[in-house]
Scaffold this active site. Structure first.
Site, mmCIF file in Angstrom:
data_model
loop_
_atom_site.group_PDB
_atom_site.id
_atom_site.type_symbol
_atom_site.label_atom_id
_atom_site.label_comp_id
_atom_site.label_asym_id
_atom_site.label_seq_id
_atom_site.Cartn_x
_atom_site.Cartn_y
_atom_site.Cartn_z
ATOM 1 N N GLU A 40 0.762 -1.207 -0.051
ATOM 2 C CA GLU A 40 -0.109 -0.082 -0.061
ATOM 3 C C GLU A 40 0.816 1.237 -0.295
ATOM 4 O O GLU A 40 1.975 1.512 0.552
ATOM 5 C CB GLU A 40 -1.021 -0.132 1.465
ATOM 6 C CG GLU A 40 -1.774 1.170 1.362
ATOM 7 C CD GLU A 40 -2.509 1.030 2.782
ATOM 8 O OE1 GLU A 40 -3.612 1.859 2.953
ATOM 9 O OE2 GLU A 40 -1.959 0.280 3.605
ATOM 10 N N LYS A 110 -9.897 3.383 -1.503
ATOM 11 C CA LYS A 110 -9.969 2.802 -0.199
ATOM 12 C C LYS A 110 -11.419 3.396 0.494
ATOM 13 O O LYS A 110 -11.428 4.578 0.824
ATOM 14 C CB LYS A 110 -8.861 2.889 0.779
ATOM 15 C CG LYS A 110 -8.767 2.130 1.954
ATOM 16 C CD LYS A 110 -7.210 2.629 2.735
ATOM 17 C CE LYS A 110 -7.106 1.802 4.043
ATOM 18 N NZ LYS A 110 -5.778 2.089 4.536
ATOM 19 N N CYS A 147 -5.498 -2.876 2.991
ATOM 20 C CA CYS A 147 -4.950 -2.787 4.255
ATOM 21 C C CYS A 147 -6.040 -2.905 5.216
ATOM 22 O O CYS A 147 -6.649 -3.855 5.614
ATOM 23 C CB CYS A 147 -4.294 -1.643 4.453
ATOM 24 S SG CYS A 147 -3.125 -1.617 6.021
#
Length: 268
Positions: A40, A110, A147
């Site tokens: 990431e 995200k 993540c």
């Protein structure tokens, strides 16, 4: 499908990070990989300057991704990573990018920002508002996560019900008490409860744990790294997937409906 996991420590310099990414892409191709997953936020990182992710953000047609796209031309390797892309409201999107043969073939902003463990990703980053797409790689359906998303089982379940057979998870998992245990338990749970492969790739270095691992649909870790830079390979076996879903039909046996995204929240 053969997958490669490219674990490395992100530096302050996008040029250095681009060189690392393109080197890993070349090594993954030489190793016969169909898919390469990188960590990431690979544009830039400095633990002494948490605002660098915003200051270093680049548009999708900026120099970093231009180098990545150029390095991907002429072959079928799909490379996945996340980068920070500036927005019009003085923040950035933490955007997962999939690149193949010179083009961006999928993107995902995200959803779940890391406002936890005394950190506040939302200070610099605006949350996405869309469920990730599925991506076709070597005849298999790949679902996209980033993540902190791994702590929210609804997203992995939604992707599995949409047809995902493999979940990819670029990450920068921060060190701390019990955090390595959290990482392994969560990645394994998302694989086992959805009978999917999970390819989770962590950034290493002074702040983050590394510990990349690939877990099969019955919860077996088939590749793992420690804390140092490393390129891992693993085979994704459709027969193993079919076996897992045959003996453990949780997707068919469930009593709950398909998860839906709640009303989008505007990031402040």
């Amino acid at each position: 499908m053969k997958v490669a996991s490219g674990q490395f420590a992100v530096s302050r310099s996008w040029q250095e990070n681009a060189a690392t990414c393109t080197d890993l892409m070349a090594k993954a191709r030489d190793g016969g990989a169909d898919l390469l997953v990188l960590p990431e936020a690979v544009l830039a990182r400095d633990i002494a300057d948490p605002d660098l992710v915003l200051k270093a953000a680049q548009p999708l047609d900026g120099p970093f991704l231009s180098e990545i796209c150029a390095a991907s031309r002429g072959n079928s390797l799909t490379t996945i990573m996340t980068v920070h892309v500036p927005t019009d409201d003085e923040k950035a999107l933490n955007m997962l990018i999939a690149v193949r043969n010179g083009e961006i073939v999928a993107r995902y902003s995200k959803l779940h920002l890391y406002d936890a463990f005394a950190m506040q990703e939302s200070r610099n980053v605006k949350a996405g508002n869309d469920v990730p797409p599925l991506l076709d790689v070597a005849g298999m359906k790949v679902g996209l996560m980033t993540c902190y998303d791994v702590r929210f089982p609804e997203l992995a379940r939604r992707l599995a019900l949409d047809g995902a057979e493999v979940l990819v998870l670029p990450a920068a998992w921060v060190k701390g008490p019990l955090k390595e245990m959290h990482w392994e338990v969560l990645v394994t749970a998302r694989a086992l409860e959805n009978t999917c492969y999970v390819v989770a790739v962590g950034e290493c270095g002074p702040r983050n744990i590394g510990c990349s691992l690939t877990v099969d649909p019955l919860g077996v870790a088939i590749a793992r790294a420690a804390e140092a830079p490393m390129l891992l390979f693993a085979d994704i076996d459709p027969a193993r997937l079919a076996h897992a879903r045959g003996i453990l039909p949780v997707l068919d046996n469930r009593r709950f409906s398909r998860p839906e995204l709640i009303n989008p929240v505007e990031s402040s």
